[in-house]
Scaffold this active site. Sequence first.
Site, PDB file in Angstrom:
ATOM      1  N   GLU A 162      -3.143  34.058  -4.261  1.00  0.00           N
ATOM      2  CA  GLU A 162      -2.589  34.218  -2.909  1.00  0.00           C
ATOM      3  C   GLU A 162      -1.999  32.946  -2.293  1.00  0.00           C
ATOM      4  O   GLU A 162      -2.537  32.422  -1.317  1.00  0.00           O
ATOM      5  CB  GLU A 162      -3.668  34.758  -1.968  1.00  0.00           C
ATOM      6  CG  GLU A 162      -4.099  36.157  -2.298  1.00  0.00           C
ATOM      7  CD  GLU A 162      -5.064  36.726  -1.267  1.00  0.00           C
ATOM      8  OE1 GLU A 162      -5.360  36.058  -0.269  1.00  0.00           O
ATOM      9  OE2 GLU A 162      -5.526  37.855  -1.476  1.00  0.00           O
ATOM     10  N   GLU A 199      -7.542  42.692  -6.044  1.00  0.00           N
ATOM     11  CA  GLU A 199      -8.511  42.612  -4.944  1.00  0.00           C
ATOM     12  C   GLU A 199      -8.236  43.733  -3.953  1.00  0.00           C
ATOM     13  O   GLU A 199      -7.078  43.992  -3.599  1.00  0.00           O
ATOM     14  CB  GLU A 199      -8.426  41.290  -4.164  1.00  0.00           C
ATOM     15  CG  GLU A 199      -9.038  40.106  -4.857  1.00  0.00           C
ATOM     16  CD  GLU A 199      -9.058  38.851  -3.986  1.00  0.00           C
ATOM     17  OE1 GLU A 199      -9.245  38.970  -2.752  1.00  0.00           O
ATOM     18  OE2 GLU A 199      -8.881  37.763  -4.556  1.00  0.00           O
TER      19      GLU A 199
HETATM   20  C1  BGC Z   1      -9.182  36.117  -1.050  1.00  0.00           C
HETATM   21  C2  BGC Z   1     -10.692  36.080  -1.184  1.00  0.00           C
HETATM   22  C3  BGC Z   1     -11.324  36.493   0.131  1.00  0.00           C
HETATM   23  C4  BGC Z   1     -10.889  37.900   0.450  1.00  0.00           C
HETATM   24  C5  BGC Z   1     -11.490  38.481   1.728  1.00  0.00           C
HETATM   25  C6  BGC Z   1      -8.688  37.355  -0.357  1.00  0.00           C
HETATM   26  O1  BGC Z   1      -7.557  37.087   0.375  1.00  0.00           O
HETATM   27  O2  BGC Z   1      -8.578  35.960  -2.306  1.00  0.00           O
HETATM   28  O3  BGC Z   1     -11.066  34.795  -1.572  1.00  0.00           O
HETATM   29  O4  BGC Z   1     -12.708  36.398   0.102  1.00  0.00           O
HETATM   30  O5  BGC Z   1      -9.501  37.903   0.627  1.00  0.00           O
HETATM   31  O6  BGC Z   1     -11.057  37.772   2.839  1.00  0.00           O
END
Ligand code: BGC
Length: 421
Positions: free
Chosen positions: A183, A332
Amino acid sequence: MSQLKFPDGFLWGAATASHQVEGNTTNDWSEWEKQNADRLAQEAQSKFGHIKYWERLRPEAEDPMNYISGEACDHYHRFREDFDIAKSLHHNAHRFSIEWSRIEPTEGVFDEKAIAHYRDVLSALHERGITPFVTLWHWTLPLWLRDKGGVASKQFPAYFERYTRHVVGKLHDQVKFWIPLNEPTSIIAGAYTTGQWPPQKKSYITAYRVYHILADAHKRAYAAIHDIDPDAKVGLANLLHSFEPYHEHSFFDTLMIRFSHFFTNEYFLRLTRGTHDFLTAQYYFHNRFKFPRKVHLGDKPINDLGWEIYPKGIYNILKELAEYNLPIYITENGLADAFDDQRLDFIRDHLLWIHRAIAEGVDVRGYFYWSLLDNFEWDKGFWPRFGLVGVDYEDQERIVRKSALFYAEICKNNALEIKGD
Ligand code: BGC
């Protein structure tokens, strides 16, 4: 009951990042935390006082120790136990990151013991039949690199390439999927546009420069990884937002969306065009714009951090990505939900929309819930609980949540059961 089948070979798992789970890291964030813990604890009430469970979460959020990553989940020592849990939950893939500050704690000096550690981590995954996705940089920097200006330094791409060549040279026999950067746009926004994250240098000019520096770093890493292993698959972990105008026909609301969409979803992909073997989606945010700012509608479901839950957003994003004609992994997607009362529905509803996109021809090949474990949520510390598996930070006990068992059934069956025909 009927079943929504996912494509054969679909990867199911969860993700973590070194600084958030390993414990005892020494990097730009660990130093920044010490200097900012008191302030962050004092600001917690004004930032999160509106959330549903605030009174229950407040004691932790107002404790300065909440903001010090410290031992985190001690995953550095407990990774085998944690991967046993992932296997018992039928995960067949896992995404984690390598901590640059362990590999190269001093400029140009590589620690072979740290490499050996990650070889053990990778072996532990393979022994359990779990495919690794390896991130090379999930935001934290060795202190020597912080002192040289970090990602704002013109030299950053060269340093990153050297580190990448070293790590990939040592680990390529155990890894097929590499993610050089996590990101970039989050770090640009957090550190340089809003100025809330280290090094807290608010400057639009620097933010713009960092896009180009990180794009160059990605491209150099892409080439370096393919030099070492022509069969490797390389992709960028990209935060993608979903958007909606407050007034459907408002020119200004729509203009705001175009602008924001360009700098969050598009620009980095354009700068790195041609250097992706796969695309990713990391989805957390649905943004509603009422010119000139974002608005939050009071009647929408939100998670413990106040972020709106909008499952259809992932469908919109996948449909956009389909235009690039590359395989897509959702690397994610998750929520902060300390009492596990929204997570099960969250996973089911997002997977319904993902399945719909697949049924319409989008080439999605895997899903990684964020996160396997509760962990250290950057400037918010430990109180937001993203884990399928809860962590009791007093004694490091792992507690498998009911939503994790629900997700495990999906992973096991490669299918989502739904009510009705
Ligand atoms: C990030 C993580 C973070 C998650 C929740 C993502 O943007 O890669 O490191 O914990 O979001 O905020």
